[in-house]
Design an enzyme around this catalytic site. Sequence first.
Site, PDB file in Angstrom:
ATOM      1  N   GLY A  46       0.828  -1.483  -0.024  1.00  0.00           N
ATOM      2  CA  GLY A  46      -0.073   0.120  -0.006  1.00  0.00           C
ATOM      3  C   GLY A  46       0.780   1.417   0.030  1.00  0.00           C
ATOM      4  CD  GLN A  51       3.046   5.862   2.654  1.00  0.00           C
ATOM      5  OE1 GLN A  51       2.042   5.282   2.199  1.00  0.00           O
ATOM      6  NE2 GLN A  51       3.986   5.257   3.429  1.00  0.00           N
ATOM      7  CB  CYS A  92       4.879   2.241   7.529  1.00  0.00           C
ATOM      8  SG  CYS A  92       4.408   3.352   6.602  1.00  0.00           S
ATOM      9  CG  LEU A  93       6.171   1.030   1.483  1.00  0.00           C
ATOM     10  CD1 LEU A  93       5.888   1.282   0.072  1.00  0.00           C
ATOM     11  CD2 LEU A  93       7.420   0.108   1.241  1.00  0.00           C
ATOM     12  CG  HIS A 134      -0.774   1.141   7.136  1.00  0.00           C
ATOM     13  ND1 HIS A 134       0.022   0.750   8.115  1.00  0.00           N
ATOM     14  CD2 HIS A 134      -0.333   1.827   6.296  1.00  0.00           C
ATOM     15  CE1 HIS A 134       0.954   1.232   7.902  1.00  0.00           C
ATOM     16  NE2 HIS A 134       0.824   1.702   6.807  1.00  0.00           N
ATOM     17  CD  GLU A 135      -1.224   2.535   2.442  1.00  0.00           C
ATOM     18  OE1 GLU A 135      -0.658   3.748   2.312  1.00  0.00           O
ATOM     19  OE2 GLU A 135      -0.338   1.798   2.904  1.00  0.00           O
ATOM     20  CG  HIS A 138      -0.286   6.642   5.231  1.00  0.00           C
ATOM     21  ND1 HIS A 138       1.005   7.203   5.970  1.00  0.00           N
ATOM     22  CD2 HIS A 138       0.142   5.393   5.167  1.00  0.00           C
ATOM     23  CE1 HIS A 138       1.784   6.227   6.501  1.00  0.00           C
ATOM     24  NE2 HIS A 138       1.155   5.394   5.804  1.00  0.00           N
TER      25      HIS A 138
END
Length: 172
Positions: A46, A51, A92-93, A134-135, A138
């Site tokens: 994701g 991000q 997480c990226l 999660h996304e 963000h």
Amino acid sequence: MAVMDIITLPDPILRKQSLPVERIDDDLRRLIDDMLETMYKAPGIGLAGIQVGVDRRLFVMDVSREENNPICMINPEIITRSEELNVHEEGCLSIPDYYAEVERPKIVTMKFLDRFGKEQQMELDEVGATCAQHEFDHLNGALFIDYLSKLRRDRVIKKFAKLAKQKEKNIL
């Protein structure tokens, strides 16, 4: 398509509330394609606009093992959340190489616009539900570490602030 730079902790942009997408056009579709390529290359499941420095309410995800089921959600809303909860290990990226177990609703129903501006509704469960939530977080300036104890969260933030300082020192 192009691979984009992923913003990492402690960059304050990650805490910024994303604004609604106002127009869905070829430029936005190119951004979506670039985000997917970036997510797959990272590798991740994701990636939210914020991000990659785009403060608009959109994210991409693909929880298939074959990386052949990309989903793009523009201006998403969570319509329903199950009372039943699930615990998944999340990463997480934007917080590379850090993972923690997070408890979230097991099933969510999302309403969103697809890459062509068509309204969609989708029920997701298990990893799909976790990824979408999660996304979605963000887009509201929240990170999965916000679900951890204050002590653990502070340790992670301190670690990434220290890494950022070292990186900055090496660049100068």
